[in-house]
Scaffold this active site. Structure first.
Site, PDB file in Angstrom:
ATOM      1  N   GLU A  99       0.837  -1.204   0.000  1.00  0.00           N
ATOM      2  CA  GLU A  99       0.000   0.000   0.000  1.00  0.00           C
ATOM      3  C   GLU A  99       0.869   1.251   0.000  1.00  0.00           C
ATOM      4  O   GLU A  99       1.485   1.597   1.013  1.00  0.00           O
ATOM      5  CB  GLU A  99      -0.929   0.023   1.215  1.00  0.00           C
ATOM      6  CG  GLU A  99      -1.831   1.256   1.226  1.00  0.00           C
ATOM      7  CD  GLU A  99      -2.754   1.328   2.421  1.00  0.00           C
ATOM      8  OE1 GLU A  99      -3.294   2.420   2.675  1.00  0.00           O
ATOM      9  OE2 GLU A  99      -2.929   0.298   3.095  1.00  0.00           O
ATOM     10  N   ASP A 305       1.528 -14.676  12.938  1.00  0.00           N
ATOM     11  CA  ASP A 305       0.385 -15.340  12.318  1.00  0.00           C
ATOM     12  C   ASP A 305      -0.536 -14.255  11.769  1.00  0.00           C
ATOM     13  O   ASP A 305      -1.286 -13.626  12.518  1.00  0.00           O
ATOM     14  CB  ASP A 305      -0.347 -16.195  13.354  1.00  0.00           C
ATOM     15  CG  ASP A 305      -1.447 -17.053  12.745  1.00  0.00           C
ATOM     16  OD1 ASP A 305      -1.940 -16.706  11.650  1.00  0.00           O
ATOM     17  OD2 ASP A 305      -1.828 -18.067  13.363  1.00  0.00           O
ATOM     18  N   HIS A 400      -2.217   9.658  -1.232  1.00  0.00           N
ATOM     19  CA  HIS A 400      -2.395   8.404  -1.960  1.00  0.00           C
ATOM     20  C   HIS A 400      -2.234   8.602  -3.460  1.00  0.00           C
ATOM     21  O   HIS A 400      -1.765   7.698  -4.160  1.00  0.00           O
ATOM     22  CB  HIS A 400      -3.755   7.790  -1.629  1.00  0.00           C
ATOM     23  CG  HIS A 400      -3.754   7.030  -0.341  1.00  0.00           C
ATOM     24  ND1 HIS A 400      -3.356   5.719  -0.256  1.00  0.00           N
ATOM     25  CD2 HIS A 400      -4.073   7.405   0.923  1.00  0.00           C
ATOM     26  CE1 HIS A 400      -3.441   5.307   1.001  1.00  0.00           C
ATOM     27  NE2 HIS A 400      -3.874   6.313   1.732  1.00  0.00           N
TER      28      HIS A 400
END
Length: 409
Positions: A99, A305, A400
């Site tokens: 991202e 995990d 972004h």
């Protein structure tokens, strides 16, 4: 048998992928599976086959039917100043993500908190849980069952503790629904995340219970009251893994010059977005802006995990205006991390943990995992601070566009 012979048998369907491990050394088996798959699906897989992992080191430990490895870009943020009980000093934090803008966003938040004196962090609770479910013919048997557990607690503790050098049973909490009883076992697990450790221990305890209280039928060692890989109130209320709190006081000059905002506006957005918006949306325990972004990126980098991001990203962001400064805190009730076992033994993940000085067993045991938890919570706080500030000054979309789409803005 040679690799090309095994590949031919795989393509013809004469043997299965998992049988290759019985015919070839682990690394050769990985190559054979990949070459066969390339022929079967008609796609070349050279990037997947390019890896530093020695598969003889992870055989029967981390994955099955291995054909290679996936690579994810790894960035670094920091240094972040952490004033914790276990993490003390300035740390660089590895984050693996695809991202764009995430790492830059967190890094600006880190700059702001470090210039303001750093983050205070504390692990309030440390216990991994497993909750088997027992079925009874009638509720008449349940009071005696609960009494049996209470009277045999020390014997149960000894049985559980005998299965591991590091697992220590702390408590058992019963939950009743109809003719079903869940026993939520809580363990200290040292520097391991501890899921396998507690499962093995609880299985032994369940054998003892069924032998000595025959009317108790243990249907499953995991009855979902644990609660693993699920967003649940029981984890938010009682904790699972590490319950961590971090706080910082952000100075007004830092808010203005680094974050381009002010304390009151950031606070107002936090209340209306993270609290009112989350409540209106009906979330159980995600009263935050983007815990999941930061926790996931660090989990991938350090071999945690990743499926446990479901509960590990649950938590709360709290803010207060103090004069013209901003108080901000984050609370993560169920951050499940370890520095030994599982994916932490992989070479790149081991190096990522070593960047923060937390790989392996700590002295005393458990201190490295708690240190990692404090660093993660402090980084989460930094990410929350920056996103709230970016929302307050309309920078989110621009960031972004520039870093997520390589657009000129």
């Amino acid at each position: 048998m040679k690799i090309d012979e095994v590949v031919e048998k795989l393509v013809k369907g004469e043997i299965s992928f998992h049988e290759v491990d019985n015919l070839l050394e682990a690394n050769a088996a990985m190559v054979a599976r990949r070459l066969a798959l390339e022929k079967i699906v008609g796609v070349g897989l050279p990037s997947i086959g390019s890896t530093v992992i020695d598969y003889s080191e992870i055989k029967n430990k981390n994955a099955e039917n291995v054909i290679g490895a996936i690579q994810i870009p790894l960035g670094i943020v920091g240094p972040i100043r952490v004033n914790g009980d276990y993490a003390k000093g300035d740390f660089y934090v590895p984050m693996a993500t695809t991202e764009g803008a995430l790492i830059a966003s967190v890094n600006r938040g880190i700059k702001a908190v470090t210039l303001s004196g750093g983050v205070r962090a504390k692990v309030l609770k440390d216990e991994m849980t497993r909750a088997p479910v027992f079925k009874f013919d009638s509720i008449e048997q349940i009071p005696n069952f609960l009494k049996f557990i209470e009277e045999n607690l020390e014997k149960i503790r000894n049985i559980a503790n005998s299965t591991s050098h590091h697992g220590k049973l702390k408590s058992i909490t019963p939950f009743v629904l109809g003719n079903n009883v869940w026993l939520r076992f809580s363990f200290e697990t040292g520097d391991a995340m501890g899921m396998n450790m507690v499962t093995i221990a609880v299985e032994k305890v369940c054998e003892f219970i069924e032998e000595n209280f025959p009317s108790a039928d243990c249907l499953a060692v995991s009855g979902n009251m644990c609660s693993d890989k699920k967003q649940t109130n029981v984890n938010s209320l009682f904790g699972r893994g590490k319950t961590v709190v971090a706080e910082a006081l952000i100075k007004k000059d830092v808010i203005r010059n680094i974050l381009h905002s002010n304390a009151q506006l950031i606070h107002d957005i936090n209340l209306r977005k993270n609290w009112l918006g989350t409540a209106r949306a009906g979330s159980l325990s995600q009263f935050n802006a983007h815990f999941a972004n930061i926790v996931t990126a660090i989990f991938i980098a350090t071999g945690q995990d990743v499926a446990q991001i479901v509960e590990s990203s649950s938590g709360y962001t709290w803010t207060e205006v103090r004069g013209e400064d901003l108080y901000i805190s984050v609370t993560l009730p169920s951050l499940e991390v370890g520095t030994v076992g599982g994916g932490t033994r992989l070479p790149t993940q081991k190096e990522a943990l070593s960047i923060m000085g937390v790989y392996g067993s700590g002295n005393p045991p458990g201190s490295n995992a708690k240190k990692l938890a404090e660093i993660i919570a402090s980084t989460v706080l930094s990410g929350e601070l920056n996103l709230l500030a970016a929302l307050s000054n309309k920078e989110l979309g621009k960031a972004h566009a520039k870093l997520g789409r390589a657009m000129k803005v």
